[in-house]
Design an enzyme around this catalytic site. Structure first.
Site, PDB file in Angstrom:
ATOM      1  N   GLU A   1       1.155   4.478  -2.576  1.00  0.00           N
ATOM      2  CA  GLU A   1       1.025   5.873  -2.127  1.00  0.00           C
ATOM      3  C   GLU A   1       2.151   6.755  -2.646  1.00  0.00           C
ATOM      4  OE1 GLU A   1      -1.274   6.396   2.029  1.00  0.00           O
ATOM      5  OE2 GLU A   1       0.685   5.439   2.201  1.00  0.00           O
TER       6      GLU A   1
ATOM      7  N   SER B   1     -16.751   9.664   1.191  1.00  0.00           N
ATOM      8  CA  SER B   1     -17.553   9.184   0.062  1.00  0.00           C
ATOM      9  C   SER B   1     -18.430  10.312  -0.445  1.00  0.00           C
ATOM     10  CB  SER B   1     -18.435   8.031   0.497  1.00  0.00           C
ATOM     11  OG  SER B   1     -19.334   7.662  -0.515  1.00  0.00           O
ATOM     12  N   SER B   2     -18.224  10.628  -1.654  1.00  0.00           N
ATOM     13  CA  SER B   2     -17.068  10.872  -2.502  1.00  0.00           C
ATOM     14  C   SER B   2     -17.473  11.971  -3.479  1.00  0.00           C
ATOM     15  CB  SER B   2     -16.639   9.645  -3.301  1.00  0.00           C
ATOM     16  OG  SER B   2     -16.055   8.653  -2.505  1.00  0.00           O
TER      17      SER B   2
ATOM     18  N   PHE C   1     -17.156  11.847  -7.498  1.00  0.00           N
ATOM     19  CA  PHE C   1     -16.053  10.899  -7.634  1.00  0.00           C
ATOM     20  C   PHE C   1     -16.607   9.479  -7.707  1.00  0.00           C
ATOM     21  CE2 PHE C   1     -13.213  14.162  -5.710  1.00  0.00           C
ATOM     22  CZ  PHE C   1     -12.141  14.058  -6.590  1.00  0.00           C
TER      23      PHE C   1
ATOM     24  N   TYR D   1       0.844  -1.200   0.000  1.00  0.00           N
ATOM     25  CA  TYR D   1       0.000   0.000   0.000  1.00  0.00           C
ATOM     26  C   TYR D   1       0.878   1.248   0.000  1.00  0.00           C
ATOM     27  CZ  TYR D   1      -4.033   2.947   1.090  1.00  0.00           C
ATOM     28  OH  TYR D   1      -5.030   3.892   1.033  1.00  0.00           O
ATOM     29  N   ASP D   2       1.948   1.208   0.772  1.00  0.00           N
ATOM     30  CA  ASP D   2       2.885   2.322   0.823  1.00  0.00           C
ATOM     31  C   ASP D   2       3.542   2.530  -0.536  1.00  0.00           C
ATOM     32  OD1 ASP D   2       4.030   4.256   2.805  1.00  0.00           O
ATOM     33  OD2 ASP D   2       5.905   3.395   2.082  1.00  0.00           O
TER      34      ASP D   2
ATOM     35  N   GLU E   1     -14.749   5.633  -7.592  1.00  0.00           N
ATOM     36  CA  GLU E   1     -13.518   4.868  -7.474  1.00  0.00           C
ATOM     37  C   GLU E   1     -13.844   3.382  -7.614  1.00  0.00           C
ATOM     38  OE1 GLU E   1     -14.400   8.072  -5.065  1.00  0.00           O
ATOM     39  OE2 GLU E   1     -14.252   6.206  -3.926  1.00  0.00           O
TER      40      GLU E   1
END
Length: 317
Positions: free
Chosen positions: A81, A96-97, A211, A77-78, A213
């Site tokens: 990012e 959200s969103s 948005f 995950y890092d 996602e």
């Protein structure tokens, strides 16, 4: 009872016997962080102005799997990012969103990307909305590149969120493992992917930008070409959801920007794909000397010149 539109319509005197309609009261969209060289998360103390800035990012990363699945998930995950526009070292809070009427989109409203200003960005396709009007769908790459130019990259950092920032984001993500041998099993795959889309309201005085996602795992085969073909087609499913959400709230959109990221995993790797729309206030030094509102009149290349930055993307300065 008057509806919202009727209540907010009013007249303002310009001179004797001369009145002009004022369609909506002024909303303060100024969004300046308390830090000279760092953006900050929206709603954090010390900011100047009531507004916020939405920045688009969609990225993916992989790492060789260890024996600790939880740690693997954290590390990959890092990796996502810090890829592309740098948002490392932040406390990401999920929203959200929507980008509401107090918000503005970096690369469109503020420091508009030159490809959008020049008309080089042409629609990928159109989709019918609930009233029969056409929704124009564009590639989000100019907005994603604008985020890179603002935040910088891991190797060339600019006005990214201050390390440790509490940053509200529109976000989703997915993590998957590719086994060292054999076909992937349950919760495993050959690749990971993520989408981000923002749809700009046709009436931004009264309706929010939306948005969307999405993220998923590619399990069909180890062909990156096939995955890319799937993602290009999946854009239509993203836009279908935009139209349906618009139908729910009776909101029409002027245009949609859609972008995706993907990463194929090598055998024995774990991958992560994230889609992120951080809501921030701008670093003080990211604001031109002419003031925050002047960003509405600047192209991204003009902003880069004022900041004395060389482009990090394919934008010509």
């Amino acid at each position: 009872m008057k509806n919202l539109e009727e209540r907010r319509n009013r007249a303002i005197a310009k001179s004797t016997h001369a009145h002009h309609g004022m369609r909506a009261p002024h909303i303060d969209k100024t969004a300046i962080s308390p830090y000279d060289d760092y953006c900050d998360g929206y709603g954090m103390p010390g900011a100047y102005g009531n507004g916020y800035v939405s920045v688009l990012k969609v990225s993916a990363g992989t790492v060789e799997k260890t024996n600790d699945e939880l740690i693997d998930g954290i590390v990959t995950y890092d990796k996502a990012e810090i890829a592309d526009a740098y948002v490392g070292q932040i406390n990401m809070l999920t929203a959200s969103s929507f980008c509401g009427i107090a918000g503005q989109v970096w690369g469109f409203d503020l420091a508009r990307h030159d490809d959008i200003t020049s008309g080089k960005s042409t629609p990928l396709f159109t989709e019918k909305q609930f009233d029969g009007s056409d929704l124009k769908v564009f590639d989000a790459q100019p907005l994603l590149n604008a985020g890179v130019e603002l935040f910088g990259t891991e190797q060339n950092r600019r006005y990214h969120p201050i390390p440790g920032a509490h940053t509200i984001c529109a976000n989703k993500g997915v993590t998957a493992y590719r086994p060292k041998k054999g076909k992937p099993g349950e919760d495993e795959g050959y690749g990971v992917w993520s989408f981000i889309a923002i749809s700009l309201s046709a009436d931004r005085d009264f309706a929010a930008d939306l948005f969307i996602e999405d993220a998923g795992v590619w399990t069909k085969n180890d062909s990156e070409k096939d995955l890319l073909e799937f993602l290009e087609q999946h854009r239509k499913a993203i836009v279908w959801s935009v139209v349906e959400c618009g139908r729910d709230s009776h909101v029409l959109f002027d245009r949609t920007y859609v972008g995706f990221a993907h990463r194929m995993m090598k055998p024995g790797e774990i991958g992560n794909a994230i889609t992120v729309g951080p809501y921030v206030t701008l670093a003080r030094n990211a604001v031109p000397a002419t003031g925050f509102s002047s960003l509405n009149d600047l192209d991204l290349s003009d902003w880069l010149k004022q900041m004395d930055f060389e482009p990090l993307t394919n934008l010509k300065r």
